[in-house]
Design an enzyme around this catalytic site. Structure first.
Site, short mmCIF file in Angstrom:
data_model
loop_
_atom_site.label_atom_id
_atom_site.label_comp_id
_atom_site.label_asym_id
_atom_site.label_seq_id
_atom_site.Cartn_x
_atom_site.Cartn_y
_atom_site.Cartn_z
N SER A 99 -11.19 -5.33 -0.24
CA SER A 99 -11.87 -4.25 0.47
C SER A 99 -12.62 -3.40 -0.55
O SER A 99 -12.04 -3.00 -1.57
CB SER A 99 -10.85 -3.41 1.22
OG SER A 99 -11.47 -2.26 1.75
N ASN A 156 0.81 -1.23 0.00
CA ASN A 156 0.00 0.00 0.00
C ASN A 156 0.84 1.28 0.00
O ASN A 156 0.38 2.32 -0.45
CB ASN A 156 -0.95 0.01 1.20
CG ASN A 156 -0.31 -0.39 2.50
OD1 ASN A 156 0.29 -1.45 2.60
ND2 ASN A 156 -0.39 0.46 3.50
N CYS A 216 -3.17 4.85 7.57
CA CYS A 216 -3.42 4.31 8.91
C CYS A 216 -2.37 4.79 9.88
O CYS A 216 -2.62 4.85 11.07
CB CYS A 216 -3.39 2.79 8.88
SG CYS A 216 -4.57 2.10 7.75
N1 PLP Z 1 -4.70 -4.35 3.57
C1 PLP Z 1 -4.11 -3.36 2.89
C2 PLP Z 1 -2.91 -3.66 2.05
C3 PLP Z 1 -4.61 -2.05 2.97
O1 PLP Z 1 -3.99 -1.08 2.29
C4 PLP Z 1 -5.75 -1.80 3.78
C5 PLP Z 1 -6.27 -0.42 3.92
O2 PLP Z 1 -5.57 0.55 3.77
C6 PLP Z 1 -6.35 -2.87 4.45
C7 PLP Z 1 -5.79 -4.13 4.33
C8 PLP Z 1 -7.54 -2.68 5.33
O3 PLP Z 1 -8.73 -2.53 4.58
P1 PLP Z 1 -9.97 -1.79 5.25
O4 PLP Z 1 -9.72 -0.33 5.15
O5 PLP Z 1 -11.17 -2.21 4.42
O6 PLP Z 1 -10.09 -2.27 6.65
#
Ligand code: PLP
Length: 388
Positions: free
Chosen positions: A199, A151, A327
């Site tokens: 997601s 990400n 995050c």
């Molecule tokens: N996994 C990755 C690689 C992400 O980038 C994200 C969110 O930024 C998530 C999981 C989590 O997804 P959600 O926002 O639907 O909880």
């Protein structure tokens, strides 16, 4: 030109028009999908249609898709010792993850802290497959979790190669495809994933909806995360979020249909953005630049730049970018991803992520580069001042 330029698609994407329409249609209905009357059956039909659309995005069967409240919840559901296959019902002993996983995987799901092991990545942020081989060889029935695309950097992980190593050792592989789905081809069988997380809001659906997909009904999660009324075939209890699921399905169908065109456009724009960045600041470092990456992501830094200051400066120019992962925004710690790739905390603290999407236009890239020119000039004046 629009008032703002949004370059934070990896944090969340705008709602697609198709998803908005599907959500509005679903909102106008009353039934609970578990009810047998006509209203209930209509709600059930919406959920099952969306299940087919989400399944198609990753070439899975609809009966192998389980809706959850988010990608985070899907990761939490998947990461449990209690995953059974037809011929192995013993608990998984350990969870092996790469050092660059999203926080929702790094938290280890339902494994004990000391049963989670992080594996190294190279300087481009790709999993060290030799280290994976060594780790699975000494772990009975491991569960491995690896993201398809990071990400922060957009770097693609060698998932299919990892799957072969994991399966050879009798392990199972979970793939977090949250950032990759809709941007690159994502075929669950071709990837060799046993379980895969999606997601909705990253592909133009609503926030607060996700899915865990399994490769076949040979895989069973014996310990659901939420027990109750037995919805989602016992994998995830609770009345379904019909509106969110309807929008997820529509977004998945739209993303699948437009993927090749959108990816080509994004790559062309990203290429000119990176060329512009380098032309303005030859010393700029683009992380993972020589690895295969998502077509929409650039993570860059230059010595002396502070990401928080840069994000605010861009914002004042009408541009939304992010300092590494959303995050972890607000925290001053440098990104664990760049640390794992071997970059110094001082350089990592300056990393700015620019992520594009289907509605990004050339004018947005121009606005970004004009803002960067100003920022880079101010930065070099500041540095000259310090040096003087
Ligand atoms: N996994 C990755 C690689 C992400 O980038 C994200 C969110 O930024 C998530 C999981 C989590 O997804 P959600 O926002 O639907 O909880």
């Amino acid at each position: 030109m629009s008032a703002r330029s949004y370059f934070d698609w990896n944090a969340t994407a705008p709602l697609r028009a198709e998803a908005k329409r599907a959500a509005e249609d679903a909102l106008a209905r009353t039934g609970n999908p578990s009810s047998v009357h006509a209203e209930g059956r209509a709600a059930r039909a919406i959920v099952e249609r969306a299940r087919e659309q989400v399944a198609a995005l990753v070439a899975a069967r609809p009966t192998d898709v389980f809706f959850t409240s988010s990608g985070t919840e899907a990761n939490m559901l998947a990461l449990t010792p209690f995953i059974e296959t037809a011929d192995d019902k013993q608990p998984r002993s350990r969870l092996l993850i790469s050092a660059i996983e999203h926080a929702s995987v790094r938290a280890g799901g339902r494994f004990a802290r000391d049963a989670v092991e992080e594996l190294p990545v190279d300087a481009e942020g790709r999993l060290d497959l030799a280290a994976l081989g060594v780790a699975v060889a000494k772990t009975p029935r491991p569960l491995v979790s690896l993201m398809l695309a990071n990400n922060e950097t957009g770097v693609l992980e060698p998932v299919a190669e990892a799957a072969a190593i994991v399966h050879e050792a009798g392990g199972l592989l979970h793939v977090d495809a949250v950032q990759a789905a809709g941007r690159i081809a994502c075929d669950i069988a071709a990837l060799g994933a046993d379980l895969l997380t999606l997601s909705a809001h990253k592909i133009g659906g609503l926030k607060g909806v996700g899915a865990l997909v399994r490769r076949s009904d040979n895989i069973h999660i014996a310990e659901p995360l939420i027990r109750g009324g037995g919805q989602e075939r016992g994998f995830r209890a609770g009345t379904e979020n019909v509106t969110g699921i309807a929008a997820f399905g529509a977004a998945a169908a739209a993303a699948r249909g437009a993927r090749a065109t959108e990816a080509g456009r994004m790559l062309a724009l990203r290429t000119s953005l990176e060329a512009g960045l380098r032309a303005i600041s030859p010393q700029v470092l683009i992380f993972g630049a020589s690895a295969e990456r998502l077509p929409n992501t650039t993570l860059f830094a230059t010595h002396g730049m502070k990401a928080e200051t840069a994000v605010i400066a861009f914002d004042l120019e009408g541009i939304a970018v992010s300092s590494g992962a959303a995050c972890s925004s607000g925290k001053v710690q440098p990104s664990h991803v760049l640390a794992a790739m071997g970059f110094s905390p001082s350089l990592a603290r300056g990393a700015v992520r620019v992520s594009l999407g289907w509605s990004t236009a050339e004018s947005d890239v121009e606005r970004f580069l004009n803002a960067w020119r100003k920022l880079a000039t101010a930065l070099s004046k500041e540095q000259r001042g310090v040096a003087a």
